[in-house]
Design an enzyme around this catalytic site. Structure first.
Site, PDB file in Angstrom:
ATOM      1  N   LEU A 159      -3.144  64.526  -9.933  1.00 41.94           N
ATOM      2  CA  LEU A 159      -3.933  63.319  -9.718  1.00 41.94           C
ATOM      3  C   LEU A 159      -4.327  63.309  -8.249  1.00 41.94           C
ATOM      4  CD1 LEU A 159      -1.814  60.646 -11.661  1.00 41.94           C
ATOM      5  CD2 LEU A 159      -3.930  61.744 -12.425  1.00 41.94           C
ATOM      6  N   ASP A 160      -5.593  62.989  -7.965  1.00 38.79           N
ATOM      7  CA  ASP A 160      -5.999  62.960  -6.560  1.00 38.79           C
ATOM      8  C   ASP A 160      -5.286  61.820  -5.835  1.00 38.79           C
ATOM      9  OD1 ASP A 160      -7.763  60.477  -6.586  1.00 38.79           O
ATOM     10  OD2 ASP A 160      -8.762  61.692  -8.121  1.00 38.79           O
ATOM     11  N   MET A 161      -5.357  61.815  -4.529  1.00 41.17           N
ATOM     12  CA  MET A 161      -4.597  60.857  -3.727  1.00 41.17           C
ATOM     13  C   MET A 161      -4.954  59.413  -4.046  1.00 41.17           C
ATOM     14  SD  MET A 161      -4.141  62.527   0.069  1.00 41.17           S
ATOM     15  CE  MET A 161      -3.227  61.079   0.596  1.00 41.17           C
TER      16      MET A 161
END
Length: 343
Positions: free
Chosen positions: A207-209
Site C-alpha cells: 500500500l502506498d504511504m
C-alpha cells in the site's frame, strides 16, 4: 422329386439347404436366426444379417462388413474405463502407493486437533472415514505419524495449517508508513507495527504511504506468492473517498475496463456506498496488484482519490482493527485464506 419341391435341392439330412444360393430363404425371427444347419454353415448367404447385430440387414447393399465394424468398435470400447473424477478444488492429486508415515513424527489425530480441526476423538473419526489426506494420500489408519513442518494435510479437500512455525498476522497500516519490513531512510515501516520477531516475515502486497488499511504478514512463502499473483484471482476490496456526485456509468466503465499506461484494467465489482453533496464513498473490488491501480483507475474517470483504505484481502476483513495495530489470524481464517489461494 415332388413337383412342389423347390428347384435347387431339398432340405434333406446333411443336405445343406441353399448350398448354391438356391432354396427358400429360412425364416428369421426378431434379431435374425443364426443357428447353423446340422453339420453345416449358418443359414443365409452373402448379404444375410444372420449372426450379426440387430438391424444389420438394413444396410444398403446388404453388406455384412459394416455390421462387423460396428461390433468391433463396441468390443474396442469395452476396455475403456471412465476417467476418474477430478479432485475437489484445493485438494492435491492422489498419488497411490506413497508412504506418508514418519516414525519420528506426531500422531495425525493430535496434529489435526492442535490445528483446530476438532477434538482428538472427532479427528480420529475423520481419519477412519477417509476424509483426511497427507501429501495427497488418503489415510485411514490411526497409528500414522507425520512431520507437521514438511507435510501437507487436507480434510475434506481443505488444507489445514499444521506447522506451528508459520505465522499469519493482519496489520492495519496507517497513513505515512511504508510497506516494507525495513527502510534505509529510517521511516516507519511494517516491522515497527509488529515489533521485533524471530521469523522472517513477508508482506502480502503493498500500500502506498498515503493509503491505509489491511496488509498481511507471514513467513509462508507459497501462500504469499499465490495471494499476490493475479492469476489466482484473490480479490482485494478498497473504500475510496472521491468528489461527488458520481456519474451512473462509472461502475459500468470500470467493469468494462479502463486503458492505463501499463495496459487495461477491469474491476471485479463497483458500488457507491454513500453519497452526499460534494462527496461520495465508493467500493472497488479487483484482483490486480499494480502500483496505485485504484487511484489511477478513478482518476482516469475524473475522480481523484481523496482517501483510500483497503478493507479486505480474500476472506480476511479489516474489521475494527485500529490503525497501527495487528492481530494473529485465527486457524479458521488461515484455512479460508489457503482455500482462496487454491492450496
Amino acid at each position: 422329386m415332388s413337383p412342389s419341391a423347390p428347384r435347387g435341392g431339398g432340405a434333406g439330412r446333411g443336405g445343406g439347404a441353399g448350398r448354391r444360393g438356391g432354396g427358400p430363404r429360412p425364416a428369421q425371427g426378431r434379431g435374425g436366426a443364426g443357428k447353423p444347419a446340422r453339420g453345416g454353415k449358418p443359414f443365409g448367404g452373402k448379404g444375410s444379417a444372420a449372426g450379426g447385430p440387430k438391424g444389420a440387414g438394413k444396410n444398403p447393399g446388404g453388406s455384412g462388413k459394416v455390421a462387423g465394424r460396428r461390433g468391433a468398435a463396441r468390443r474396442m470400447t469395452d476396455d475403456i474405463k471412465p476417467a476418474p473424477a477430478p479432485p475437489r478444488r484445493g485438494a492435491p492429486p492422489v498419488r497411490p502407493g506413497a508412504d506418508v508415515h514418519d516414525p519420528e513424527g506426531v500422531r495425525l489425530q493430535k496434529v489435526l486437533a492442535q490445528a483446530g480441526a476438532g477434538s482428538r476423538r472427532a479427528c480420529e473419526e475423520m481419519i477412519a472415514a477417509g476424509r483426511v489426506t497427507v501429501d495427497g494420500e488418503v489415510v485411514t489408519e490411526l497409528g500414522v505419524r507425520i512431520d507437521p513442518t514438511r507435510q501437507v494435510v487436507h480434510v475434506d479437500g481443505l488444507r489445514f495449517a499444521i506447522d506451528d512455525d508459520l505465522v499469519y498476522i493482519a496489520v492495519n497500516k496507517p497513513v505515512g508508513v511504508v510497506s516494507t519490513m525495513y527502510d534505509d531512510e529510517g521511516r516507519l515501516n511494517l516491522a515497527d507495527m509488529v515489533g521485533p520477531r524471530e521469523e522472517r516475515l513477508f508482506h502480502v502486497g503493498r500500500l502506498d504511504m498515503e493509503t491505509e488499511g489491511l496488509i498481511l504478514l507471514t513467513n509462508d512463502g507459497t501462500l504469499t506468492h499465490r495471494l499476490q499473483h493475479p492469476s489466482f484471482g484473490v480479490k482485494k476490496t478498497y473504500l475510496a473517498e472521491v468528489r461527488g456526485p458520481v456519474k451512473r456509468e462509472l461502475g459500468k466503465n470500470l467493469r468494462a475496463g479502463i486503458e492505463l499506461e501499463d495496459g487495461p484494467v477491469q474491476v471485479d465489482s463497483f458500488r457507491v456506498v454513500d453519497s452526499k453533496p460534494g462527496y461520495a464513498l465508493v467500493e472497488v473490488v479487483l484482483h490486480e496488484g499494480r502500483k496505485h491501480v485504484v487511484r489511477r483507475l478513478l482518476e482516469a474517470e475524473g475522480y481523484p482519490v481523496l482517501k483510500l483504505v483497503r478493507t479486505q484481502l480474500g476472506p480476511i476483513v479489516l474489521g475494527d482493527l485500529k490503525p497501527g495495530k495487528n492481530r494473529r489470524l485465527t486457524k479458521g481464517e488461515v484455512q479460508q485464506l489457503m482455500a482462496a489461494a487454491g492450496l
